[in-house]
Design an enzyme around this catalytic site. Structure first.
Site, PDB file in Angstrom:
ATOM      1  N   PRO A 165      70.179 -16.229 -54.149  1.00 47.91           N
ATOM      2  CA  PRO A 165      70.628 -17.438 -54.854  1.00 47.91           C
ATOM      3  C   PRO A 165      70.259 -17.362 -56.334  1.00 47.91           C
ATOM      4  CG  PRO A 165      68.642 -17.920 -53.615  1.00 47.91           C
ATOM      5  CD  PRO A 165      69.020 -16.510 -53.271  1.00 47.91           C
ATOM      6  N   SER A 167      71.576 -18.322 -59.164  1.00 45.86           N
ATOM      7  CA  SER A 167      71.628 -19.457 -60.095  1.00 45.86           C
ATOM      8  C   SER A 167      70.425 -20.372 -59.881  1.00 45.86           C
ATOM      9  CB  SER A 167      72.943 -20.223 -59.961  1.00 45.86           C
ATOM     10  OG  SER A 167      73.056 -20.851 -58.709  1.00 45.86           O
ATOM     11  N   ASP A 168      70.014 -20.576 -58.642  1.00 43.30           N
ATOM     12  CA  ASP A 168      68.806 -21.361 -58.363  1.00 43.30           C
ATOM     13  C   ASP A 168      67.583 -20.708 -58.989  1.00 43.30           C
ATOM     14  OD1 ASP A 168      69.433 -23.681 -56.868  1.00 43.30           O
ATOM     15  OD2 ASP A 168      69.769 -22.491 -55.071  1.00 43.30           O
ATOM     16  N   ILE A 169      67.384 -19.433 -58.695  1.00 39.85           N
ATOM     17  CA  ILE A 169      66.185 -18.738 -59.162  1.00 39.85           C
ATOM     18  C   ILE A 169      66.178 -18.638 -60.687  1.00 39.85           C
ATOM     19  CG2 ILE A 169      64.946 -16.544 -59.128  1.00 39.85           C
ATOM     20  CD1 ILE A 169      66.031 -16.187 -56.235  1.00 39.85           C
ATOM     21  N   GLY A 172      65.422 -21.921 -62.404  1.00 42.88           N
ATOM     22  CA  GLY A 172      63.997 -22.203 -62.375  1.00 42.88           C
ATOM     23  C   GLY A 172      63.226 -21.416 -63.413  1.00 42.88           C
TER      24      GLY A 172
END
Length: 395
Positions: A165, A167-169, A172
Site C-alpha cells: 500500500p 500511497s498509505d505508507i 505517512g
C-alpha cells in the site's frame, strides 16, 4: 534516544497512513501517545493473521507508542484530549474533513491555547481542492494517481496496483517529514503550523519518471513489467531456478554486462549498442537475454556479476528478505516483547543516525494499556480515573 527525543506527539489516527507517520516519529525518539476509540483502532480487527490473539498488522505499525482510550462522544473525554493537546508539540489526525472542528479540536481552536502546536493532517485527497470532502483508500489513490496505469505486465492487461500500500505508507512518511520540518522551524520561531498531505499526492510522487516522459512527449507511458521506462536492460530475467534483477542503467554497465555474461556480440549489434536502440528494441533485447540467463541458476549468475562489479540481485520472497544477512546487519528486523503476544518481530527504522540513533524501544500497546498512566501525568487522580472508567469516558 533518537534525534526527536523530547518531542511529544498525540496521534489521533487510525488504520495505516496516520499511524505510519506516528511510527516514524516514535522510532526517531518522539514520545507518541496513540488515542483510540473505545473499540480500538480498526486495524486491531484486521485478522488474520494474529499473534496470540493480537492483530499482526496493528503490532507492526504501532510499536514504540503508548496507548490510551478516550470516548470522544463524551465531552469529558474531549476536555481530557484538549488538556493533552495544550502541551503537545504535534498532533496527527486522519479523520474526515470537518470532524475535528465539530469536536472543537480544529487547528484554529487548538492554536489559541498552544500557538506552537504542529497540526498534521493526512487524508485521501488533501484538505483543499474539489475532492477535499472525499474519503480515500490506497487502492483509489493508486488508480487516480496514474500508478495503476504504469504497473503490470504490459499493454492490454488488466490494471494492477503496487503490491504494497505505497500511497498509505508514503503519505505517512511524508507527513512525518513535514512535521519534523515544521518542528525545526518552530524551534527557531516558537510558532507552529498546519501540515497537510494526502494519499493522492503521495501516490503521485511515485510517478516522477513517467510524469517526466509525459510532460516531454505528451504521451502517457504504460506498464512495462519490471522494465525501466528510460534505461535498458534494467529488469528481471528468468534463470534456471528463479529470477534475477539486472541493473544496466548506463552505457558502462551495459558493456560490462555483455562481457561478464559472455555475449559481447550483443554490443556489436546496432540495435543494442546504445541505450536509445536498446529501448527501441526492448522486446528483442529481452528475448536474447532471457535465453542467456536461463542457462544458469540465480546463485551462479550472481557470483559472476558481483565479482565483476555489476549491480544485480535476486528476487526474494518476504521471508527470504527477512532472513537476508544485509537485512539483519542493518537491523531491519528487530524483536519486541509484547505483554499479550510475547516475542514479536517487526521491521526496523530505515534511517540511521550516527550520534542520536533511533530504534524500536517497545511493542504496540494493548487497548487502553497506558490510559491510567497518561491521565495521571495530566493531573488526574486515581479515584478520578476510576470514575471516568466506570462511566465509559475512558478505558
Amino acid at each position: 534516544m533518537g534525534p526527536l527525543d523530547g518531542m511529544k506527539v498525540i496521534e489521533l489516527a487510525h488504520v495505516m497512513a496516520g499511524p505510519v507517520a506516528g511510527l516514524m516519529l516514535a522510532d526517531m525518539g518522539a514520545e507518541v501517545i496513540k488515542v483510540e476509540k473505545p473499540e480500538g483502532d480498526d486495524v486491531r480487527r484486521s485478522v488474520p493473521p494474529e499473534v496470540k490473539g493480537e492483530s499482526a498488522s496493528f503490532l507492526m505499525v504501532n510499536r514504540n507508542k503508548r496507548g490510551v482510550v478516550l470516548n470522544l462522544k463524551d465531552p469529558r473525554a474531549v476536555a481530557i484530549l484538549k488538556k493533552m493537546l495544550a502541551t503537545a508539540d504535534a498532533v496527527i489526525e486522519n479523520y474526515r474533513k470537518g470532524t475535528m472542528e465539530k469536536l472543537g479540536l480544529g487547528y484554529d481552536e487548538l492554536r489559541k491555547a498552544n500557538p506552537g502546536l504542529i497540526y498534521g493532517e493526512i487524508s485521501g485527497f488533501g484538505r483543499t481542492g474539489p475532492y477535499a470532502d472525499r474519503g480515500g483508500f490506497d487502492l483509489i489513490a493508486q488508480g487516480m494517481s496514474g500508478l495503476m496505469a504504469i504497473t503490470g505486465e504490459g499493454p492490454g492487461r488488466p490494471p494492477v496496483k503496487v503490491g504494497a500500500p505505497v500511497s498509505d505508507i508514503t503519505a505517512g512518511i511524508l507527513l512525518a517529514m513535514g512535521i519534523a520540518a515544521a518542528y525545526a522551524r518552530r524551534l527557531q520561531t516558537g510558532q507552529g503550523q498546519k501540515v497537510d498531505t494526502s494519499l493522492f499526492e503521495a501516490a503521485i510522487t511515485h510517478t516522477y519518471w513517467q510524469s517526466a516522459i509525459a510532460f516531454a512527449t505528451g504521451v502517457s507511458p504504460g506498464p512495462m513489467g519490471s522494465a525501466h521506462p528510460l534505461n535498458a536492460p534494467y529488469q528481471a530475467f528468468p534463470t534456471a531456478d528463479g529470477w534475477i534483477n539486472i541493473g544496466a542503467a548506463n552505457q558502462g554497465n551495459w558493456e560490462r554486462l555483455v562481457r561478464l555474461i559472455g555475449a559481447p556480440e550483443l554490443n556489436d549489434d546496432a540495435r543494442f549498442s546504445v541505450n536509445t536502440g536498446r529501448m527501441a528494441h526492448l522486446a528483442e533485447l529481452t528475448e536474447a537475454l532471457n535465453a542467456i540467463f536461463r542457462t544458469r541458476p540465480t546463485a551462479g549468475w550472481l557470483q559472476v556479476l558481483e565479482e565483476g562489479g555489476f549491480p544485480a540481485g535476486p528476487v526474494l520472497s518476504i521471508a527470504e528478505m527477512h532472513a537476508d544477512p544485509q537485512t539483519r546487519a542493518r537491523e531491519m528486523v528487530v524483536a519486541t516483547d509484547h505483554p499479550a503476544a510475547g516475542r514479536v518481530e517487526t521491521i526496523g527504522l530505515p534511517v540511521k543516525f550516527s550520534d542520536t540513533p533511533g530504534g524500536i524501544r517497545g511493542p504496540a500497546p494493548v487497548l487502553g494499556q497506558h490510559t491510567r498512566e497518561v491521565l495521571g501525568e495530566y493531573g488526574y487522580g486515581s479515584a478520578e480515573v476510576d470514575a471516568l472508567i466506570a462511566e465509559g469516558v475512558v478505558r
